[in-house]
Write a protein that holds these residues in place. Sequence first.
Motif, mmCIF file in Angstrom:
data_model
loop_
_atom_site.group_PDB
_atom_site.id
_atom_site.type_symbol
_atom_site.label_atom_id
_atom_site.label_comp_id
_atom_site.label_asym_id
_atom_site.label_seq_id
_atom_site.Cartn_x
_atom_site.Cartn_y
_atom_site.Cartn_z
ATOM 1 N N ALA A 86 39.045 61.299 38.307
ATOM 2 C CA ALA A 86 40.264 61.852 37.708
ATOM 3 C C ALA A 86 41.432 60.882 37.771
ATOM 4 N N GLU A 87 41.462 60.006 38.780
ATOM 5 C CA GLU A 87 42.542 59.030 38.919
ATOM 6 C C GLU A 87 41.950 57.624 38.899
ATOM 7 N N PRO A 88 41.627 57.089 37.731
ATOM 8 C CA PRO A 88 41.013 55.759 37.648
ATOM 9 C C PRO A 88 41.956 54.684 38.169
ATOM 10 N N ARG A 89 41.350 53.641 38.725
ATOM 11 C CA ARG A 89 42.131 52.533 39.276
ATOM 12 C C ARG A 89 41.669 51.223 38.650
ATOM 13 N N ARG A 90 42.487 50.213 38.776
ATOM 14 C CA ARG A 90 42.158 48.902 38.220
ATOM 15 C C ARG A 90 41.363 48.060 39.204
ATOM 16 N N PHE A 91 41.569 48.247 40.502
ATOM 17 C CA PHE A 91 40.977 47.382 41.527
ATOM 18 C C PHE A 91 39.985 48.183 42.357
ATOM 19 N N GLY A 92 38.806 47.619 42.580
ATOM 20 C CA GLY A 92 37.848 48.277 43.450
ATOM 21 C C GLY A 92 36.421 48.005 43.032
ATOM 22 N N ILE A 93 35.493 48.751 43.637
ATOM 23 C CA ILE A 93 34.069 48.544 43.426
ATOM 24 C C ILE A 93 33.474 49.780 42.748
ATOM 25 N N THR A 94 32.670 49.544 41.719
ATOM 26 C CA THR A 94 31.982 50.628 41.041
ATOM 27 C C THR A 94 30.595 50.152 40.630
ATOM 28 N N GLU A 95 29.566 50.895 41.005
ATOM 29 C CA GLU A 95 28.175 50.574 40.683
ATOM 30 C C GLU A 95 27.843 49.118 41.002
ATOM 31 N N GLY A 96 28.315 48.651 42.149
ATOM 32 C CA GLY A 96 28.022 47.287 42.582
ATOM 33 C C GLY A 96 28.845 46.215 41.922
ATOM 34 N N VAL A 97 29.853 46.605 41.126
ATOM 35 C CA VAL A 97 30.715 45.641 40.434
ATOM 36 C C VAL A 97 32.107 45.678 41.060
ATOM 37 N N LEU A 98 32.605 44.520 41.488
ATOM 38 C CA LEU A 98 33.966 44.403 42.004
ATOM 39 C C LEU A 98 34.889 43.989 40.871
ATOM 40 N N ALA A 99 35.867 44.818 40.556
ATOM 41 C CA ALA A 99 36.901 44.493 39.572
ATOM 42 C C ALA A 99 38.169 44.127 40.341
ATOM 43 N N ALA A 100 38.678 42.923 40.115
ATOM 44 C CA ALA A 100 39.812 42.434 40.906
ATOM 45 C C ALA A 100 40.893 41.834 40.017
ATOM 46 N N PRO A 101 41.671 42.673 39.330
ATOM 47 C CA PRO A 101 42.843 42.161 38.624
ATOM 48 C C PRO A 101 44.047 42.095 39.570
ATOM 49 N N THR A 102 44.864 41.072 39.409
ATOM 50 C CA THR A 102 46.093 40.938 40.204
ATOM 51 C C THR A 102 45.829 41.225 41.680
ATOM 52 N N PHE A 103 44.839 40.552 42.244
ATOM 53 C CA PHE A 103 44.423 40.794 43.625
ATOM 54 C C PHE A 103 45.198 39.938 44.624
ATOM 55 N N TYR A 104 46.104 39.120 44.175
ATOM 56 C CA TYR A 104 46.736 38.091 44.992
ATOM 57 C C TYR A 104 48.253 38.286 44.998
ATOM 58 N N PRO A 105 48.944 37.777 46.017
ATOM 59 C CA PRO A 105 50.420 37.806 45.990
ATOM 60 C C PRO A 105 50.942 36.928 44.848
ATOM 61 N N LEU A 106 51.961 37.385 44.170
ATOM 62 C CA LEU A 106 52.549 36.574 43.109
ATOM 63 C C LEU A 106 54.070 36.612 43.212
#
Length: 206
Positions: free
Chosen positions: A49-69
Amino acid sequence: LVNGIRIDGTQGIGGTVLHLPLPEPAQPGDVLDVSLPFEIDAGGPIGGAEPRRFGITEGVLAAPTFYPLVPRRIDGEWQVEAAPPGGDTTNSDTAFYQVDLTVPEDLASVASGVESGRRTNDDGTVTIRYVSGPMRDFAFVLGPLESSERIVDGVTVRAWSLPQHSEEAPDMLDAAGEQLGLLNDLVGPYPYPELDVVDVPGAFGG
């Protein structure tokens, strides 16, 4: 470290902002070398219900803007504020990126920019260097992904899919190629040599 000098910063906005007072005021045109170690814990799944941009799903790591900027500075003020829920949460100036990722050798790595070199390590990992022209964000995806590609208007378009979704890769390429061609006509030429479309189930529709 700022120019080799340790600086104790102060946090703000729930720990998402770090203020670093400079040893001495910076002047227009000055160059600062800032080094900031950090760690991130990635959890999942990221759908629901609350999708996110960063995290792991079905063995896939999605990492947008994962770093300090460094945030944008407008009219003498740093543009720092709490990120809005969902959608495009990045507020940063464009920059050139050179990023070295060390990842498990048996997983596919997809990242912004183009791969400019890789080194196989003795511990079962590989270190891949990505470089880019001007971009305002860097993202990568890591997982058991398969790729297929085609050329559209001189751009290499790649579809990355989980093995169980491999039959949908041609549809991914069709949709991405059609949109790329349309935006090239309506907005202007896509400025990068590659475009990656990645299968991330649950992340804002996948």
